[in-house]
Motif scaffolding. Structure first.
Motif, PDB file in Angstrom:
ATOM      1  N   LEU A 119      -4.957  -1.577   1.445  1.00 24.89           N
ATOM      2  CA  LEU A 119      -5.248  -0.963   0.154  1.00 24.89           C
ATOM      3  C   LEU A 119      -3.999  -1.002  -0.710  1.00 24.89           C
ATOM      4  O   LEU A 119      -2.896  -0.750  -0.226  1.00 24.89           O
ATOM      5  N   GLU A 120      -4.194  -1.315  -1.970  1.00 19.51           N
ATOM      6  CA  GLU A 120      -3.079  -1.365  -2.908  1.00 19.51           C
ATOM      7  C   GLU A 120      -3.336  -0.403  -4.066  1.00 19.51           C
ATOM      8  O   GLU A 120      -4.454  -0.004  -4.318  1.00 19.51           O
ATOM      9  N   GLU A 121      -2.240  -0.084  -4.749  1.00 14.45           N
ATOM     10  CA  GLU A 121      -2.243   0.834  -5.893  1.00 14.45           C
ATOM     11  C   GLU A 121      -2.645   2.248  -5.456  1.00 14.45           C
ATOM     12  O   GLU A 121      -3.424   2.931  -6.130  1.00 14.45           O
ATOM     13  N   LEU A 122      -2.088   2.662  -4.335  1.00 18.35           N
ATOM     14  CA  LEU A 122      -2.327   4.019  -3.840  1.00 18.35           C
ATOM     15  C   LEU A 122      -1.403   4.991  -4.565  1.00 18.35           C
ATOM     16  O   LEU A 122      -0.213   4.724  -4.725  1.00 18.35           O
ATOM     17  N   THR A 123      -1.953   6.112  -4.967  1.00 15.75           N
ATOM     18  CA  THR A 123      -1.130   7.168  -5.553  1.00 15.75           C
ATOM     19  C   THR A 123      -0.886   8.242  -4.496  1.00 15.75           C
ATOM     20  O   THR A 123      -1.681   8.404  -3.567  1.00 15.75           O
ATOM     21  N   ALA A 124       0.215   8.979  -4.656  1.00 16.36           N
ATOM     22  CA  ALA A 124       0.547  10.014  -3.677  1.00 16.36           C
ATOM     23  C   ALA A 124      -0.559  11.054  -3.562  1.00 16.36           C
ATOM     24  O   ALA A 124      -0.864  11.543  -2.476  1.00 16.36           O
ATOM     25  N   GLY A 125      -1.193  11.346  -4.703  1.00 17.08           N
ATOM     26  CA  GLY A 125      -2.246  12.352  -4.672  1.00 17.08           C
ATOM     27  C   GLY A 125      -3.522  11.889  -3.998  1.00 17.08           C
ATOM     28  O   GLY A 125      -4.273  12.697  -3.457  1.00 17.08           O
ATOM     29  N   ALA A 126      -3.767  10.591  -4.025  1.00 18.71           N
ATOM     30  CA  ALA A 126      -5.008  10.062  -3.448  1.00 18.71           C
ATOM     31  C   ALA A 126      -4.883   9.675  -1.986  1.00 18.71           C
ATOM     32  O   ALA A 126      -5.897   9.539  -1.290  1.00 18.71           O
ATOM     33  N   VAL A 127      -3.662   9.490  -1.492  1.00 18.44           N
ATOM     34  CA  VAL A 127      -3.469   9.041  -0.103  1.00 18.44           C
ATOM     35  C   VAL A 127      -4.173   9.945   0.912  1.00 18.44           C
ATOM     36  O   VAL A 127      -4.866   9.449   1.809  1.00 18.44           O
ATOM     37  N   PRO A 128      -4.039  11.285   0.825  1.00 21.81           N
ATOM     38  CA  PRO A 128      -4.741  12.136   1.799  1.00 21.81           C
ATOM     39  C   PRO A 128      -6.257  11.928   1.799  1.00 21.81           C
ATOM     40  O   PRO A 128      -6.892  12.000   2.859  1.00 21.81           O
ATOM     41  N   THR A 129      -6.820  11.640   0.643  1.00 24.52           N
ATOM     42  CA  THR A 129      -8.266  11.403   0.566  1.00 24.52           C
ATOM     43  C   THR A 129      -8.650  10.133   1.309  1.00 24.52           C
ATOM     44  O   THR A 129      -9.632  10.104   2.058  1.00 24.52           O
ATOM     45  N   TYR A 130      -7.875   9.076   1.102  1.00 23.77           N
ATOM     46  CA  TYR A 130      -8.142   7.823   1.814  1.00 23.77           C
ATOM     47  C   TYR A 130      -7.933   7.999   3.313  1.00 23.77           C
ATOM     48  O   TYR A 130      -8.713   7.473   4.125  1.00 23.77           O
ATOM     49  N   GLU A 131      -6.907   8.714   3.681  1.00 26.60           N
ATOM     50  CA  GLU A 131      -6.641   8.933   5.109  1.00 26.60           C
ATOM     51  C   GLU A 131      -7.798   9.678   5.768  1.00 26.60           C
ATOM     52  O   GLU A 131      -8.237   9.317   6.882  1.00 26.60           O
ATOM     53  N   LYS A 132      -8.305  10.680   5.116  1.00 29.24           N
ATOM     54  CA  LYS A 132      -9.416  11.456   5.669  1.00 29.24           C
ATOM     55  C   LYS A 132     -10.693  10.620   5.759  1.00 29.24           C
ATOM     56  O   LYS A 132     -11.409  10.662   6.766  1.00 29.24           O
ATOM     57  N   ALA A 133     -10.971   9.853   4.718  1.00 30.40           N
ATOM     58  CA  ALA A 133     -12.212   9.075   4.680  1.00 30.40           C
ATOM     59  C   ALA A 133     -12.204   7.930   5.683  1.00 30.40           C
ATOM     60  O   ALA A 133     -13.269   7.521   6.170  1.00 30.40           O
ATOM     61  N   LEU A 134     -11.026   7.420   6.015  1.00 29.39           N
ATOM     62  CA  LEU A 134     -10.938   6.260   6.907  1.00 29.39           C
ATOM     63  C   LEU A 134     -10.577   6.630   8.345  1.00 29.39           C
ATOM     64  O   LEU A 134     -10.601   5.763   9.228  1.00 29.39           O
ATOM     65  N   ALA A 135     -10.281   7.896   8.579  1.00 33.27           N
ATOM     66  CA  ALA A 135      -9.789   8.314   9.901  1.00 33.27           C
ATOM     67  C   ALA A 135     -10.781   8.042  11.029  1.00 33.27           C
ATOM     68  O   ALA A 135     -10.394   7.650  12.132  1.00 33.27           O
ATOM     69  N   SER A 136     -12.058   8.212  10.775  1.00 32.52           N
ATOM     70  CA  SER A 136     -13.050   8.039  11.844  1.00 32.52           C
ATOM     71  C   SER A 136     -13.253   6.571  12.220  1.00 32.52           C
ATOM     72  O   SER A 136     -13.715   6.264  13.332  1.00 32.52           O
ATOM     73  N   THR A 137     -12.903   5.665  11.336  1.00 34.34           N
ATOM     74  CA  THR A 137     -13.105   4.233  11.604  1.00 34.34           C
ATOM     75  C   THR A 137     -11.828   3.561  12.081  1.00 34.34           C
ATOM     76  O   THR A 137     -11.877   2.674  12.940  1.00 34.34           O
ATOM     77  N   TYR A 138     -10.691   4.006  11.547  1.00 36.48           N
ATOM     78  CA  TYR A 138      -9.432   3.340  11.866  1.00 36.48           C
ATOM     79  C   TYR A 138      -8.464   4.328  12.510  1.00 36.48           C
ATOM     80  O   TYR A 138      -8.049   5.306  11.895  1.00 36.48           O
ATOM     81  N   ARG A 139      -8.119   4.024  13.744  1.00 32.74           N
ATOM     82  CA  ARG A 139      -7.263   4.927  14.513  1.00 32.74           C
ATOM     83  C   ARG A 139      -5.808   4.841  14.066  1.00 32.74           C
ATOM     84  O   ARG A 139      -5.056   5.810  14.156  1.00 32.74           O
ATOM     85  N   TYR A 140      -5.410   3.697  13.608  1.00 34.49           N
ATOM     86  CA  TYR A 140      -4.008   3.474  13.255  1.00 34.49           C
ATOM     87  C   TYR A 140      -3.880   3.185  11.757  1.00 34.49           C
ATOM     88  O   TYR A 140      -4.699   2.468  11.176  1.00 34.49           O
ATOM     89  N   HIS A 141      -2.855   3.732  11.154  1.00 37.02           N
ATOM     90  CA  HIS A 141      -2.618   3.415   9.749  1.00 37.02           C
ATOM     91  C   HIS A 141      -1.183   3.727   9.368  1.00 37.02           C
ATOM     92  O   HIS A 141      -0.482   4.492  10.048  1.00 37.02           O
ATOM     93  N   THR A 142      -0.761   3.111   8.270  1.00 35.64           N
ATOM     94  CA  THR A 142       0.563   3.369   7.721  1.00 35.64           C
ATOM     95  C   THR A 142       0.498   3.177   6.217  1.00 35.64           C
ATOM     96  O   THR A 142      -0.235   2.313   5.718  1.00 35.64           O
ATOM     97  N   VAL A 143       1.242   3.995   5.502  1.00 34.00           N
ATOM     98  CA  VAL A 143       1.348   3.874   4.047  1.00 34.00           C
ATOM     99  C   VAL A 143       2.818   3.714   3.706  1.00 34.00           C
ATOM    100  O   VAL A 143       3.654   4.518   4.119  1.00 34.00           O
ATOM    101  N   GLN A 144       3.120   2.662   2.979  1.00 32.60           N
ATOM    102  CA  GLN A 144       4.481   2.392   2.543  1.00 32.60           C
ATOM    103  C   GLN A 144       4.465   2.285   1.019  1.00 32.60           C
ATOM    104  O   GLN A 144       3.930   1.333   0.458  1.00 32.60           O
ATOM    105  N   GLY A 145       5.016   3.278   0.371  1.00 35.22           N
ATOM    106  CA  GLY A 145       5.005   3.276  -1.087  1.00 35.22           C
ATOM    107  C   GLY A 145       3.583   3.335  -1.619  1.00 35.22           C
ATOM    108  O   GLY A 145       2.835   4.269  -1.323  1.00 35.22           O
ATOM    109  N   THR A 146       3.183   2.327  -2.381  1.00 37.48           N
ATOM    110  CA  THR A 146       1.843   2.327  -2.981  1.00 37.48           C
ATOM    111  C   THR A 146       0.875   1.378  -2.269  1.00 37.48           C
ATOM    112  O   THR A 146      -0.200   1.087  -2.790  1.00 37.48           O
ATOM    113  N   VAL A 147       1.264   0.892  -1.084  1.00 35.65           N
ATOM    114  CA  VAL A 147       0.370   0.043  -0.301  1.00 35.65           C
ATOM    115  C   VAL A 147       0.177   0.655   1.089  1.00 35.65           C
ATOM    116  O   VAL A 147       1.056   1.356   1.596  1.00 35.65           O
ATOM    117  N   GLY A 148      -0.983   0.399   1.670  1.00 36.97           N
ATOM    118  CA  GLY A 148      -1.270   0.975   2.986  1.00 36.97           C
ATOM    119  C   GLY A 148      -2.067   0.012   3.846  1.00 36.97           C
ATOM    120  O   GLY A 148      -2.721  -0.909   3.345  1.00 36.97           O
TER     121      GLY A 148
END
Length: 352
Positions: free
Chosen positions: A165-194
């Motif tokens: 995912l690109e163009e991630l904002t700091a405020g939206a990252v928790p929302t994406y993390e929550k929505a994708l947690a059940s499907t993807y066990r591993y993730h990382t966010v670096q700056g505005t990309v994840g």
């Protein structure tokens, strides 16, 4: 008085193939009749010089696009960004040739038609396959996206094993993390990309692309078929300005830096996911495109335009590979972003 019986036979037009054949025959007959009407006209070769000249110019622009200089307003890159759309001028010139009753223009129109087919005709063929052992997807989610949860669910529904995912904002990252947690066990966010993955991640690090903040990263994904280096990048945007033309200097510098990072990658199998703000025809991306293959070009169907989502005109969201075999590539349905997500299935284990 005897009555006569009349029977009317109804013509239903025949079957589909018969109707198409009949329609093609009628069109051919009309063209033959049109050309036959020109035979006695002594001006048929002298008329239509202007559309003939335009056809030759169009053919040269498409054929020699790499020679158009970028000195003034990055005109070369601008032309290459929308290069496929130049084909729309071919039927226009054909109509002009017919209206002018010009054999010269009619023959000249064949030149841009042949050049366009040589450049892009392969994209009109369905090259998708059914193989592959890794599905990847990438999406510029748009910083102004009003439905990040819905966007995340839509991308996850693609069945991708790895999502960038690109163009991630700091405020939206928790929302994406929550929505994708059940499907993807591993993730990382670096700056505005994840990067979200069903498989373990290692060697995660930001990739410098000559900007003041992080818009690119690298991670090794340990898939069942072997390790794959996955790069996620969001190159700077380009702008078209009346006074400056196609401004892309920062994008070009970042593309060169990204290409250098990929060239020094230790793993043999590499995937690049991201919004490169440029098409495969754009010479400014040569540092990347010279060493990687586009999954859309190798295993897609059609042009796979991804931007803008409301009326896609260019493929600026890319999935590129090195050391892997593309099997299929496609765009996903529109989300709350101004870009379409793109996905691809690749073969990591190329030994068989």
């Amino acid at each position: 008085m005897a009555q006569q019986a009349y029977v009317t036979e109804t013509d239903n037009g025949g079957s589909g193939p018969e109707r198409r054949e009949s329609g093609l025959r009628r069109l051919t007959d009309r063209l033959k009749g049109l050309v036959a009407g020109w035979r006695g006209d002594p001006r048929v070769w002298r008329r239509g010089i202007v559309p003939a000249a335009l056809a030759v110019i169009l053919a040269l622009v498409m054929l020699l696009h790499a020679q158009i200089p970028n000195v003034v307003g990055n005109l070369g890159s601008l032309t290459e960004t929308f290069l496929p759309w130049l084909g729309l001028f071919v039927p226009v010139l054909l109509v002009l040739a017919l209206v002018r009753k010009s054999a010269t223009a009619l023959i000249a129109v064949l030149l841009p038609a042949i050049v366009w087919l040589n450049l892009f005709g392969g994209l009109l063929v369905d090259r998708t396959g059914s193989g592959g052992d890794l599905t990847v997807a990438t999406h510029n989610v748009n910083a102004e996206n009003t439905d990040p949860s819905g966007t995340a669910r839509d991308v996850a529904a693609s069945g991708a094993d790895v999502v960038a995912l690109e163009e991630l904002t700091a405020g939206a990252v928790p929302t994406y993390e929550k929505a994708l947690a059940s499907t993807y066990r591993y993730h990382t966010v670096q700056g505005t990309v994840g990067l979200w993955s069903k498989y373990p991640l290692s060697g995660v690090k930001p990739v410098g692309i000559k900007l003041g903040w992080t818009r690119a990263m690298r991670a090794a994904v340990t898939t069942p078929a072997g390790q794959v280096a996955v790069y996620v990048a969001h190159l700077p945007s380009v702008r078209v300005k009346v006074e400056a033309g196609f401004t892309a200097r920062q994008r070009d510098k970042s593309a060169n830096a990204l290409g250098e990072a990929i060239a020094h990658e230790q793993l043999q199998k590499v995937v690049l996911l991201g919004d490169l703000n440029g098409t495969m025809n754009d010479r400014a991306l040569n540092a990347v495109t010279a060493q990687m293959r586009s999954t859309q070009g190798a295993a897609g169907s059609g042009f796979g335009f991804s931007w803008p989502a409301s009326f896609p005109m260019a493929r600026i969201d890319q999935i590129m590979v090195k050391g892997l075999e593309p099997e299929s590539s496609w765009t996903l349905p529109e989300t709350g972003s101004d870009h379409l997500p793109v996905a691809a299935r690749v073969k990591v284990d190329t030994s068989s």
